[in-house]
Motif scaffolding. Structure first.
Motif, PDB file in Angstrom:
ATOM      1  N   LEU A   4       0.847  -1.189   0.000  1.00 18.34           N
ATOM      2  CA  LEU A   4       0.000   0.000   0.000  1.00 18.34           C
ATOM      3  C   LEU A   4       0.885   1.243   0.000  1.00 18.34           C
ATOM      4  O   LEU A   4       1.573   1.531   0.980  1.00 18.34           O
ATOM      5  N   ASN A   5       0.888   1.967  -1.091  1.00 23.64           N
ATOM      6  CA  ASN A   5       1.664   3.203  -1.213  1.00 23.64           C
ATOM      7  C   ASN A   5       0.716   4.376  -1.098  1.00 23.64           C
ATOM      8  O   ASN A   5      -0.132   4.582  -1.958  1.00 23.64           O
ATOM      9  N   LYS A   6       0.853   5.152  -0.019  1.00 25.65           N
ATOM     10  CA  LYS A   6      -0.032   6.301   0.160  1.00 25.65           C
ATOM     11  C   LYS A   6       0.328   7.401  -0.830  1.00 25.65           C
ATOM     12  O   LYS A   6       1.486   7.617  -1.150  1.00 25.65           O
ATOM     13  N   LEU A   7      -0.693   8.050  -1.307  1.00 19.24           N
ATOM     14  CA  LEU A   7      -0.536   9.141  -2.254  1.00 19.24           C
ATOM     15  C   LEU A   7       0.079  10.329  -1.529  1.00 19.24           C
ATOM     16  O   LEU A   7      -0.457  10.805  -0.525  1.00 19.24           O
ATOM     17  N   PRO A   8       1.220  10.826  -2.008  1.00 21.15           N
ATOM     18  CA  PRO A   8       1.820  11.977  -1.327  1.00 21.15           C
ATOM     19  C   PRO A   8       0.933  13.214  -1.511  1.00 21.15           C
ATOM     20  O   PRO A   8       0.474  13.516  -2.601  1.00 21.15           O
ATOM     21  N   GLY A   9       0.680  13.896  -0.413  1.00 18.78           N
ATOM     22  CA  GLY A   9      -0.154  15.089  -0.473  1.00 18.78           C
ATOM     23  C   GLY A   9      -1.635  14.791  -0.616  1.00 18.78           C
ATOM     24  O   GLY A   9      -2.416  15.677  -0.947  1.00 18.78           O
ATOM     25  N   GLY A  10      -2.037  13.553  -0.360  1.00 21.40           N
ATOM     26  CA  GLY A  10      -3.448  13.182  -0.463  1.00 21.40           C
ATOM     27  C   GLY A  10      -4.266  13.782   0.670  1.00 21.40           C
ATOM     28  O   GLY A  10      -3.777  13.984   1.777  1.00 21.40           O
ATOM     29  N   VAL A  11      -5.508  14.091   0.384  1.00 21.50           N
ATOM     30  CA  VAL A  11      -6.391  14.701   1.373  1.00 21.50           C
ATOM     31  C   VAL A  11      -7.183  13.604   2.068  1.00 21.50           C
ATOM     32  O   VAL A  11      -7.765  12.737   1.418  1.00 21.50           O
ATOM     33  N   ARG A  12      -7.201  13.645   3.384  1.00 17.04           N
ATOM     34  CA  ARG A  12      -8.001  12.706   4.161  1.00 17.04           C
ATOM     35  C   ARG A  12      -9.159  13.491   4.783  1.00 17.04           C
ATOM     36  O   ARG A  12      -8.953  14.459   5.503  1.00 17.04           O
ATOM     37  N   TYR A  13     -10.381  13.059   4.493  1.00 19.76           N
ATOM     38  CA  TYR A  13     -11.560  13.766   4.978  1.00 19.76           C
ATOM     39  C   TYR A  13     -11.948  13.258   6.355  1.00 19.76           C
ATOM     40  O   TYR A  13     -11.782  12.086   6.671  1.00 19.76           O
ATOM     41  N   SER A  14     -12.491  14.145   7.163  1.00 19.66           N
ATOM     42  CA  SER A  14     -12.895  13.743   8.510  1.00 19.66           C
ATOM     43  C   SER A  14     -14.179  12.918   8.444  1.00 19.66           C
ATOM     44  O   SER A  14     -15.039  13.142   7.603  1.00 19.66           O
ATOM     45  N   SER A  15     -14.259  11.967   9.354  1.00 15.16           N
ATOM     46  CA  SER A  15     -15.470  11.143   9.394  1.00 15.16           C
ATOM     47  C   SER A  15     -16.565  11.922  10.101  1.00 15.16           C
ATOM     48  O   SER A  15     -16.308  12.740  10.983  1.00 15.16           O
ATOM     49  N   HIS A  16     -17.781  11.629   9.722  1.00 12.79           N
ATOM     50  CA  HIS A  16     -18.893  12.373  10.299  1.00 12.79           C
ATOM     51  C   HIS A  16     -19.913  11.401  10.876  1.00 12.79           C
ATOM     52  O   HIS A  16     -19.731  10.884  11.957  1.00 12.79           O
ATOM     53  N   LYS A  17     -20.946  11.121  10.151  1.00 10.68           N
ATOM     54  CA  LYS A  17     -22.035  10.291  10.649  1.00 10.68           C
ATOM     55  C   LYS A  17     -21.816   8.802  10.425  1.00 10.68           C
ATOM     56  O   LYS A  17     -22.467   7.983  11.044  1.00 10.68           O
ATOM     57  N   GLU A  18     -20.913   8.430   9.495  1.00 12.33           N
ATOM     58  CA  GLU A  18     -20.808   7.016   9.137  1.00 12.33           C
ATOM     59  C   GLU A  18     -20.349   6.155  10.305  1.00 12.33           C
ATOM     60  O   GLU A  18     -20.855   5.047  10.494  1.00 12.33           O
ATOM     61  N   TRP A  19     -19.421   6.645  11.131  1.00 16.90           N
ATOM     62  CA  TRP A  19     -18.983   5.853  12.278  1.00 16.90           C
ATOM     63  C   TRP A  19     -20.081   5.761  13.338  1.00 16.90           C
ATOM     64  O   TRP A  19     -20.242   4.728  13.984  1.00 16.90           O
ATOM     65  N   GLN A  20     -20.832   6.843  13.510  1.00 16.14           N
ATOM     66  CA  GLN A  20     -21.922   6.824  14.488  1.00 16.14           C
ATOM     67  C   GLN A  20     -22.984   5.799  14.096  1.00 16.14           C
ATOM     68  O   GLN A  20     -23.465   5.045  14.937  1.00 16.14           O
ATOM     69  N   ILE A  21     -23.341   5.775  12.817  1.00 18.54           N
ATOM     70  CA  ILE A  21     -24.358   4.822  12.350  1.00 18.54           C
ATOM     71  C   ILE A  21     -23.819   3.402  12.390  1.00 18.54           C
ATOM     72  O   ILE A  21     -24.526   2.471  12.782  1.00 18.54           O
ATOM     73  N   LEU A  22     -22.553   3.216  12.009  1.00 19.23           N
ATOM     74  CA  LEU A  22     -21.952   1.872  12.008  1.00 19.23           C
ATOM     75  C   LEU A  22     -21.908   1.288  13.411  1.00 19.23           C
ATOM     76  O   LEU A  22     -22.109   0.082  13.594  1.00 19.23           O
ATOM     77  N   LYS A  23     -21.668   2.116  14.411  1.00 15.66           N
ATOM     78  CA  LYS A  23     -21.644   1.628  15.793  1.00 15.66           C
ATOM     79  C   LYS A  23     -23.039   1.265  16.303  1.00 15.66           C
ATOM     80  O   LYS A  23     -23.181   0.452  17.215  1.00 15.66           O
ATOM     81  N   LYS A  24     -24.076   1.857  15.724  1.00 18.22           N
ATOM     82  CA  LYS A  24     -25.448   1.560  16.145  1.00 18.22           C
ATOM     83  C   LYS A  24     -26.045   0.357  15.424  1.00 18.22           C
ATOM     84  O   LYS A  24     -27.074  -0.158  15.853  1.00 18.22           O
ATOM     85  N   LEU A  25     -25.429  -0.104  14.333  1.00 22.39           N
ATOM     86  CA  LEU A  25     -26.003  -1.196  13.538  1.00 22.39           C
ATOM     87  C   LEU A  25     -26.202  -2.498  14.321  1.00 22.39           C
ATOM     88  O   LEU A  25     -27.233  -3.137  14.146  1.00 22.39           O
ATOM     89  N   PRO A  26     -25.279  -2.939  15.176  1.00 29.20           N
ATOM     90  CA  PRO A  26     -25.558  -4.183  15.921  1.00 29.20           C
ATOM     91  C   PRO A  26     -26.801  -4.086  16.802  1.00 29.20           C
ATOM     92  O   PRO A  26     -27.584  -5.040  16.893  1.00 29.20           O
ATOM     93  N   LYS A  27     -26.993  -2.933  17.422  1.00 29.43           N
ATOM     94  CA  LYS A  27     -28.187  -2.751  18.263  1.00 29.43           C
ATOM     95  C   LYS A  27     -29.445  -2.760  17.408  1.00 29.43           C
ATOM     96  O   LYS A  27     -30.451  -3.389  17.763  1.00 29.43           O
ATOM     97  N   TRP A  28     -29.392  -2.074  16.253  1.00 25.61           N
ATOM     98  CA  TRP A  28     -30.540  -2.076  15.342  1.00 25.61           C
ATOM     99  C   TRP A  28     -30.827  -3.476  14.837  1.00 25.61           C
ATOM    100  O   TRP A  28     -31.977  -3.864  14.693  1.00 25.61           O
ATOM    101  N   TRP A  29     -29.750  -4.240  14.513  1.00 25.62           N
ATOM    102  CA  TRP A  29     -29.928  -5.613  14.016  1.00 25.62           C
ATOM    103  C   TRP A  29     -30.621  -6.467  15.075  1.00 25.62           C
ATOM    104  O   TRP A  29     -31.558  -7.201  14.767  1.00 25.62           O
ATOM    105  N   LEU A  30     -30.170  -6.358  16.320  1.00 29.93           N
ATOM    106  CA  LEU A  30     -30.762  -7.163  17.386  1.00 29.93           C
ATOM    107  C   LEU A  30     -32.219  -6.774  17.645  1.00 29.93           C
ATOM    108  O   LEU A  30     -33.089  -7.650  17.739  1.00 29.93           O
ATOM    109  N   LEU A  31     -32.508  -5.486  17.737  1.00 33.86           N
ATOM    110  CA  LEU A  31     -33.880  -5.046  17.995  1.00 33.86           C
ATOM    111  C   LEU A  31     -34.810  -5.405  16.834  1.00 33.86           C
ATOM    112  O   LEU A  31     -35.940  -5.856  17.048  1.00 33.86           O
ATOM    113  N   GLY A  32     -34.338  -5.209  15.598  1.00 35.84           N
ATOM    114  CA  GLY A  32     -35.160  -5.563  14.440  1.00 35.84           C
ATOM    115  C   GLY A  32     -35.420  -7.051  14.355  1.00 35.84           C
ATOM    116  O   GLY A  32     -36.524  -7.490  14.001  1.00 35.84           O
ATOM    117  N   THR A  33     -34.412  -7.843  14.676  1.00 38.45           N
ATOM    118  CA  THR A  33     -34.595  -9.295  14.675  1.00 38.45           C
ATOM    119  C   THR A  33     -35.620  -9.708  15.719  1.00 38.45           C
ATOM    120  O   THR A  33     -36.477 -10.554  15.455  1.00 38.45           O
TER     121      THR A  33
END
Length: 110
Positions: A4-33
């Motif tokens: 894996l060769n990182k792109l020199p000068g590449g821009v990394r964007y900050s995470s926003h809602k995706e981590w929050q939703i991903l952390k809630k998915l197991p709880k949603w899966w269990l409740l929906g089941t």
């Protein structure tokens, strides 16, 4: 070259809602089941057999359960893709094209 060769000068964007939703998915899966399995368990407890009576109801709840699982899985894959895309850029190994045959570019007229 490393894998894996990182792109020199590449821009990394900050995470926003995706981590929050991903952390809630197991709880949603269990409740929906539990929501879709509870009527089946209640029927099984009351009547003892799910296949001889209320076959349509049993099939409907199992279908809804699998549809819900598919939705949660698709959402999880989409969130993981977003997280990967917001990460650092990577450079692929160079692929040098072979010498071109210039006679193939302009074929003779017929």
């Amino acid at each position: 070259m490393s894998i894996l060769n990182k792109l020199p000068g590449g821009v990394r964007y900050s995470s926003h809602k995706e981590w929050q939703i991903l952390k809630k998915l197991p709880k949603w899966w269990l409740l929906g089941t539990l929501v879709f399995v509870a009527p089946l368990l209640y029927t099984w407890q009351q009547q003892g057999d799910l296949l001889t009576q209320n076959l349509e109801r049993t099939s409907m709840f199992i279908g809804l359960l699998f549809t819900f699982w598919f939705f949660i899985g698709a959402m999880m894959i989409g969130l993981i893709v977003i997280i990967i895309m917001k990460g650092p850029g990577y450079v692929a190994d160079p692929y040098f094209l072979p010498k071109e045959d210039k006679s193939l570019e302009n074929p003779p007229p017929r």
